[in-house]
Design an enzyme around this catalytic site. Structure first.
Site, PDB file in Angstrom:
ATOM      1  N   GLU A 273      -4.369  -9.333   3.498  1.00  0.00           N
ATOM      2  CA  GLU A 273      -4.943  -9.048   4.821  1.00  0.00           C
ATOM      3  C   GLU A 273      -6.068 -10.009   5.197  1.00  0.00           C
ATOM      4  O   GLU A 273      -6.182 -10.432   6.345  1.00  0.00           O
ATOM      5  CB  GLU A 273      -5.456  -7.600   4.865  1.00  0.00           C
ATOM      6  CG  GLU A 273      -4.364  -6.555   5.084  1.00  0.00           C
ATOM      7  CD  GLU A 273      -3.727  -6.068   3.789  1.00  0.00           C
ATOM      8  OE1 GLU A 273      -3.881  -6.744   2.747  1.00  0.00           O
ATOM      9  OE2 GLU A 273      -3.074  -5.016   3.825  1.00  0.00           O
TER      10      GLU A 273
ATOM     11  N   GLU B 166       0.820  -1.221   0.000  1.00  0.00           N
ATOM     12  CA  GLU B 166       0.000   0.000   0.000  1.00  0.00           C
ATOM     13  C   GLU B 166       0.855   1.273   0.000  1.00  0.00           C
ATOM     14  O   GLU B 166       0.457   2.288  -0.553  1.00  0.00           O
ATOM     15  CB  GLU B 166      -0.959  -0.011   1.196  1.00  0.00           C
ATOM     16  CG  GLU B 166      -2.100  -1.016   0.996  1.00  0.00           C
ATOM     17  CD  GLU B 166      -2.967  -1.173   2.220  1.00  0.00           C
ATOM     18  OE1 GLU B 166      -2.465  -1.708   3.228  1.00  0.00           O
ATOM     19  OE2 GLU B 166      -4.142  -0.753   2.180  1.00  0.00           O
TER      20      GLU B 166
HETATM   21  C1  LIG Z   1      -3.293  -1.898   6.834  1.00  0.00           C
HETATM   22  C2  LIG Z   1      -2.241  -2.893   6.711  1.00  0.00           C
HETATM   23  C3  LIG Z   1      -2.420  -4.194   7.133  1.00  0.00           C
HETATM   24  C4  LIG Z   1      -1.332  -5.165   6.955  1.00  0.00           C
HETATM   25  O1  LIG Z   1      -0.309  -4.852   6.374  1.00  0.00           O
HETATM   26  S1  LIG Z   1      -1.574  -6.710   7.606  1.00  0.00           S
HETATM   27  C5  LIG Z   1      -0.062  -7.572   7.229  1.00  0.00           C
HETATM   28  C6  LIG Z   1      -0.023  -8.021   5.800  1.00  0.00           C
HETATM   29  N1  LIG Z   1       1.212  -8.726   5.544  1.00  0.00           N
HETATM   30  C7  LIG Z   1       1.303 -10.061   5.602  1.00  0.00           C
HETATM   31  O2  LIG Z   1       0.339 -10.746   5.881  1.00  0.00           O
HETATM   32  C8  LIG Z   1       2.656 -10.634   5.293  1.00  0.00           C
HETATM   33  C9  LIG Z   1       3.090 -11.585   6.389  1.00  0.00           C
HETATM   34  N2  LIG Z   1       4.375 -12.191   6.031  1.00  0.00           N
HETATM   35  C10 LIG Z   1       4.461 -13.266   5.226  1.00  0.00           C
HETATM   36  O3  LIG Z   1       3.476 -13.775   4.717  1.00  0.00           O
HETATM   37  C11 LIG Z   1       5.820 -13.851   5.009  1.00  0.00           C
HETATM   38  O4  LIG Z   1       6.719 -13.204   5.859  1.00  0.00           O
HETATM   39  C12 LIG Z   1       6.361 -13.710   3.574  1.00  0.00           C
HETATM   40  C13 LIG Z   1       5.528 -14.595   2.646  1.00  0.00           C
HETATM   41  C14 LIG Z   1       6.329 -12.281   3.093  1.00  0.00           C
HETATM   42  C15 LIG Z   1       7.822 -14.216   3.561  1.00  0.00           C
HETATM   43  O5  LIG Z   1       7.844 -15.520   4.102  1.00  0.00           O
HETATM   44  P1  LIG Z   1       9.244 -16.143   4.579  1.00  0.00           P
HETATM   45  O6  LIG Z   1      10.243 -16.079   3.480  1.00  0.00           O
HETATM   46  O7  LIG Z   1       8.949 -17.515   5.114  1.00  0.00           O
HETATM   47  O8  LIG Z   1       9.769 -15.181   5.742  1.00  0.00           O
HETATM   48  P2  LIG Z   1       9.271 -15.181   7.245  1.00  0.00           P
HETATM   49  O9  LIG Z   1      10.055 -16.147   8.019  1.00  0.00           O
HETATM   50  O10 LIG Z   1       7.797 -15.302   7.299  1.00  0.00           O
HETATM   51  O11 LIG Z   1       9.622 -13.658   7.680  1.00  0.00           O
HETATM   52  C16 LIG Z   1      10.865 -13.284   8.280  1.00  0.00           C
HETATM   53  C17 LIG Z   1      10.560 -12.696   9.655  1.00  0.00           C
HETATM   54  O12 LIG Z   1       9.721 -11.558   9.496  1.00  0.00           O
HETATM   55  C18 LIG Z   1       8.541 -11.742  10.279  1.00  0.00           C
HETATM   56  N3  LIG Z   1       7.405 -11.108   9.620  1.00  0.00           N
HETATM   57  C19 LIG Z   1       7.114 -11.144   8.298  1.00  0.00           C
HETATM   58  N4  LIG Z   1       6.001 -10.439   8.061  1.00  0.00           N
HETATM   59  C20 LIG Z   1       5.600  -9.947   9.248  1.00  0.00           C
HETATM   60  C21 LIG Z   1       4.516  -9.114   9.647  1.00  0.00           C
HETATM   61  N5  LIG Z   1       3.647  -8.592   8.741  1.00  0.00           N
HETATM   62  N6  LIG Z   1       4.388  -8.793  10.943  1.00  0.00           N
HETATM   63  C22 LIG Z   1       5.280  -9.264  11.851  1.00  0.00           C
HETATM   64  N7  LIG Z   1       6.334 -10.043  11.533  1.00  0.00           N
HETATM   65  C23 LIG Z   1       6.486 -10.379  10.255  1.00  0.00           C
HETATM   66  C24 LIG Z   1       8.373 -13.241  10.374  1.00  0.00           C
HETATM   67  O13 LIG Z   1       7.565 -13.572  11.464  1.00  0.00           O
HETATM   68  C25 LIG Z   1       9.796 -13.692  10.539  1.00  0.00           C
HETATM   69  O14 LIG Z   1      10.184 -13.418  11.862  1.00  0.00           O
HETATM   70  P3  LIG Z   1      11.112 -14.478  12.641  1.00  0.00           P
HETATM   71  O15 LIG Z   1      12.392 -14.538  11.884  1.00  0.00           O
HETATM   72  O16 LIG Z   1      11.266 -13.890  14.028  1.00  0.00           O
HETATM   73  O17 LIG Z   1      10.396 -15.777  12.632  1.00  0.00           O
END
Ligand SMILES: C/C=C/C(=O)SCCNC(=O)CCNC(=O)[C@H](O)C(C)(C)COP(=O)(O)OP(=O)(O)OC[C@H]1O[C@@H](n2cnc3c(N)ncnc32)[C@H](O)[C@@H]1OP(=O)(O)O
Length: 258
Positions: free
Chosen positions: A132, A112
């Site tokens: 989301e 966004e």
């Molecule tokens: C108005 C706005 C609303 C929103 O924005 S709601 C949030 C929308 N976003 C999401 O839903 C994305 C969530 N993240 C993911 O789906 C995945 O990431 C990815 C597919 C982008 C990448 O996956 P992978 O390669 O397996 O990485 P990983 O281990 O999930 O991420 C590395 C570290 O980053 C943390 N992390 C990723 N996204 C978020 C997040 N949105 N909020 C909090 N933490 C996040 C993880 O947990 C992890 O952390 P650790 O290494 O400690 O396990």
């Protein structure tokens, strides 16, 4: 000021680097910081363009920090929705040109922020989604509105309602990003576009951007009328005289941004 965003100036372009490892998630601190930074840049007459990029090779931004929503606290939801709105609306109102250099995952609020920019450059391996609804939320930072304007209702519904994550080449094909570049080259390309913006009259660019964005709320004939009014208004600016005279005198213009 926050250390979650690094701001540097290169000529008439500001570079904002998201710096919240590991995933450049948005928090109260980083959103409030972005609103302040962009407002300051908006007041800076020397700045004509801004580029937003990430400090991470893997993530552009993964969106809101989901830890904040784990308790289902409605006051947190209300506050975060407001901080997102204030930050990204300030970005959309920036009088110069904003360019997102998307180098990795751009998810939720991380996409966004790019949608709130004027132009998006994406690297081939970047992936984008508004996922989301997968976690019981909805895109509250302009996603439903801005994505619809860029790619139309069909693809917006497919991305948001089906939670589909797409790769940058498809994003380019459907008009979600304007430029596709090889891995590692998004910042360079974004700066190239910013340098092109710098060659233009900043007062004229601000007026053109206002007209284009007015399409979102104004009726078509109101846009035509405003176009004519803003055209005449430009003749109150020094840049208008400088631009035309520089052309006639076969020299480069020196913009004053006034
Ligand atoms: C108005 C706005 C609303 C929103 O924005 S709601 C949030 C929308 N976003 C999401 O839903 C994305 C969530 N993240 C993911 O789906 C995945 O990431 C990815 C597919 C982008 C990448 O996956 P992978 O390669 O397996 O990485 P990983 O281990 O999930 O991420 C590395 C570290 O980053 C943390 N992390 C990723 N996204 C978020 C997040 N949105 N909020 C909090 N933490 C996040 C993880 O947990 C992890 O952390 P650790 O290494 O400690 O396990």
């Amino acid at each position: 000021m926050t250390d979650k965003l690094i701001v540097e100036k290169q000529g008439h372009t500001a570079v904002i680097t998201m710096n919240n490892p590991p995933a450049n998630t948005w928090t109260e601190e980083s959103l409030k910081g972005l609103a302040v930074v962009v407002e300051e840049l908006n007041q800076d007459k020397e700045i004509y363009a801004l580029v937003i990029r990430s400090n991470s090779e893997k993530f552009f931004s993964a969106g809101a920090d989901l830890n904040l929503f784990a308790d289902g606290d409605r006051s947190v939801a209300r506050d975060m929705a407001r901080y997102f709105g204030e930050a990204f609306e300030t970005l959309a109102r920036f009088r110069g040109v904003s360019i997102a250099a998307i180098n990795g995952f751009a998810m939720g609020g991380g996409l966004e922020v790019a949608l709130a920019c004027d132009i998006r450059v994406a690297e081939e391996q970047a992936q984008m989604a508004l996922p989301e609804a997968k976690v019981g939320l909805l895109p509250c930072a302009g996603g439903t509105q801005n994505l619809t304007m860029l790619v139309g209702e069909g693809w917006t519904k497919r991305l948001i309602l089906c939670g589909e994550r797409i790769k940058a080449p498809l994003a380019k094909e459907i008009g979600l990003v304007e430029e596709l570049v090889p891995q590692g080259q998004s910042f360079e390309k974004a700066m190239e576009l910013a340098k092109a913006v710098e060659q233009q009259s900043p007062t004229a660019v601000a007026a053109c951007k206002q007209l284009i964005q007015n399409n979102r709320t104004n009726h078509w004939d109101a846009g035509y009328i405003l176009e004519r009014e803003l055209f005449v208004d430009l003749f109150h600016t020094e840049d208008q005289k400088e631009g035309v005279n520089a052309f006639l005198e076969k020299r480069a213009p020196e913009w004053k941004n006034q």
